[in-house]
Design a protein around this motif. Structure first.
Motif, short mmCIF file in Angstrom:
data_model
loop_
_atom_site.label_atom_id
_atom_site.label_comp_id
_atom_site.label_asym_id
_atom_site.label_seq_id
_atom_site.Cartn_x
_atom_site.Cartn_y
_atom_site.Cartn_z
N VAL A 48 0.84 -1.20 0.00
CA VAL A 48 0.00 0.00 0.00
C VAL A 48 0.88 1.25 0.00
N VAL A 49 1.89 1.26 0.86
CA VAL A 49 2.82 2.40 0.93
C VAL A 49 3.51 2.60 -0.42
N ASP A 50 3.95 1.49 -1.03
CA ASP A 50 4.64 1.59 -2.32
C ASP A 50 3.70 2.12 -3.41
N ALA A 51 2.44 1.70 -3.37
CA ALA A 51 1.48 2.14 -4.38
C ALA A 51 1.18 3.63 -4.26
N LEU A 52 1.28 4.16 -3.04
CA LEU A 52 0.99 5.57 -2.81
C LEU A 52 2.21 6.46 -3.07
N ALA A 53 3.39 5.86 -3.24
CA ALA A 53 4.61 6.65 -3.40
C ALA A 53 4.55 7.66 -4.55
N PRO A 54 3.95 7.33 -5.71
CA PRO A 54 3.94 8.31 -6.81
C PRO A 54 2.89 9.41 -6.66
N THR A 55 1.99 9.28 -5.70
CA THR A 55 0.89 10.24 -5.60
C THR A 55 1.36 11.58 -5.05
N ARG A 56 0.60 12.63 -5.34
CA ARG A 56 0.91 13.98 -4.88
C ARG A 56 -0.35 14.63 -4.32
N PRO A 57 -0.18 15.63 -3.45
CA PRO A 57 -1.34 16.33 -2.90
C PRO A 57 -2.25 16.88 -4.02
N GLY A 58 -3.56 16.71 -3.81
CA GLY A 58 -4.53 17.15 -4.79
C GLY A 58 -4.91 16.09 -5.80
N GLN A 59 -4.15 15.01 -5.83
CA GLN A 59 -4.43 13.93 -6.78
C GLN A 59 -5.53 13.02 -6.21
N THR A 60 -6.43 12.57 -7.09
CA THR A 60 -7.47 11.63 -6.67
C THR A 60 -6.94 10.21 -6.73
N VAL A 61 -7.00 9.52 -5.60
CA VAL A 61 -6.52 8.15 -5.50
C VAL A 61 -7.72 7.22 -5.39
N THR A 62 -7.75 6.19 -6.21
CA THR A 62 -8.84 5.22 -6.16
C THR A 62 -8.43 4.03 -5.30
N VAL A 63 -9.10 3.87 -4.18
CA VAL A 63 -8.81 2.76 -3.27
C VAL A 63 -9.93 1.74 -3.42
N THR A 64 -9.58 0.54 -3.86
CA THR A 64 -10.55 -0.53 -4.04
C THR A 64 -10.62 -1.35 -2.76
N VAL A 65 -11.82 -1.43 -2.18
CA VAL A 65 -11.97 -2.11 -0.90
C VAL A 65 -13.07 -3.17 -0.97
N GLN A 66 -13.02 -4.07 -0.02
CA GLN A 66 -14.09 -5.04 0.23
C GLN A 66 -14.46 -4.96 1.70
N ARG A 67 -15.73 -5.18 1.98
CA ARG A 67 -16.21 -5.17 3.36
C ARG A 67 -16.88 -6.49 3.66
N GLY A 68 -16.74 -6.93 4.92
CA GLY A 68 -17.31 -8.21 5.31
C GLY A 68 -16.22 -9.15 5.78
N PRO A 69 -16.58 -10.34 6.28
CA PRO A 69 -15.59 -11.30 6.80
C PRO A 69 -14.58 -11.69 5.74
#
Length: 347
Positions: A173-194
């Motif tokens: 997760v940290v590595d994937a966020l490394a190229p991002t910059r303030p103001g940029q929209t980041v798409t986080v794909t999540v799942q909820r549940g067990p």
């Protein structure tokens, strides 16, 4: 004669003053030396099993000892004490700021060491259960108030991908966020549940903010953590110890108790090394003192992080066999080789 006596008397007084100052005045140094070792397959000083594994799964008996190692830090060092330690060579004298950075109190450093120790327990459990084949994932551990993710992501959300890049560990997760910059929209794909019955995947758009520490990367305000879908309950009880370097030994103890056979095989095995949730082993400080303490407590084998091997081979205590370990898999393989009468990968 009068002047001679006065000169001698003055000299004695000055020598006494210097001796008193040298024996009592503290200097800005600390000393590192052999620390205690602890058998994590046995019980601690409070009588509780150090690494206790339970649950609706087989837990197998172990023999021998698996000892985690520590470094003793002496903070109250006098001038004469520092000179004696330096001359003996049995302890390493260092500037105080090498252990207690400027601007941070001893209490703050101790708190950070306690946090790192707790994290090492969590990562050791995740690494061991991952090694044993239990499914793992990365989830949102916490969300900072008033951060970009507040109200959009929640603790317990399982993170599947970041900007389309699959992730299975906090570091990914940290590595994937490394190229991002303030103001940029980041798409986080999540799942909820067990974990065993996850819900549908959902894309959550989060606008990154500036990081409080001035780092140029985008800031989401979440702390990713590893989770393991396992019925195993692991409790580690070892108080008054700090730092992350017991991770490898904790993970090895968990694997030993949850697998048939006996990894240690009645021997006294010691070691050190940080570990992350994927089982990667990191190097540590004070390897010389840890090996000395381990041998003093009867260790025959020492698991050495790969990054410490070059230093370790320069001062190996007599009778101590070193095994090079870069991952938990390599640590287990080393013990299996020794048990079978084969030589492990050496430093």
């Amino acid at each position: 004669m009068t002047r001679l006596r006065a000169t001698l008397a003055l000299g004695l007084v000055l020598a006494g003053v210097l001796g008193l100052l040298g024996a009592t005045v503290r200097v800005p140094f600390v000393a590192l030396g052999d620390g205690p070792t602890f058998d994590v397959l046995g019980a601690g000083a409070d009588g509780r099993t150090v690494v206790d594994v339970s649950g609706p799964v087989p837990v197998y008996p172990t023999t021998g000892q698996l000892r985690m190692t520590t470094v003793a830090v002496t903070t109250q060092v006098t001038l004469f004490g520092a000179m004696a330690m330096w001359a003996s060579g049995e302890e390493q004298v260092l500037p105080r700021e090498s252990v207690y950075p400027p601007g941070r109190s001893s209490e703050q450093v101790d708190q950070e060491n306690t946090r790192q120790f707790a994290q090492s327990e969590t990562d050791a459990e995740a690494a061991a259960l991952r090694y044993l084949g239990y499914p793992t994932a990365v989830q949102v551990g916490s969300v900072l108030d008033n951060s970009p993710s507040a109200g959009r992501l929640a603790p317990g959300d399982r993170i599947v991908a970041v900007d389309g890049r699959p992730v299975t560990t906090p570091q990914e997760v940290v590595d994937a966020l490394a190229p991002t910059r303030p103001g940029q929209t980041v798409t986080v794909t999540v799942q909820r549940g067990p974990l065993g019955a996850p819900g549908p995947r959902t894309d959550v758009a989060v606008v990154a903010a500036a990081r409080p520490d001035g780092d140029p990367r985008g800031f989401l305000g979440v702390t990713p953590t590893n989770i393991v879908d396992s019925p195993v309950d692991v409790r580690i009880s070892l108080g008054d110890i700090g730092g992350p370097s017991a991770g490898l030994i904790f993970a090895t103890a968990i694997v030993d108790k949850l697998t048939p056979g006996d990894l240690v095989g009645g021997r006294v095995v010691a070691g050190t090394g940080t570990i992350d949730a994927t089982g990667r082993v990191g190097d540590i400080g004070g390897i010389r003192f840890k090996m000395d303490a381990a041998r003093h407590d009867g260790a025959q084998v020492f698991l050495v992080p790969a990054g410490n091997c070059a230093e370790a081979v320069t001062d190996v205590p007599d009778g101590l066999q070193l095994a090079r370990v870069g991952t938990l898999n390599e640590g287990i393989a080393a013990l299996e080789a020794i048990r079978a009468g084969r030589a492990p990968t050496p430093c």
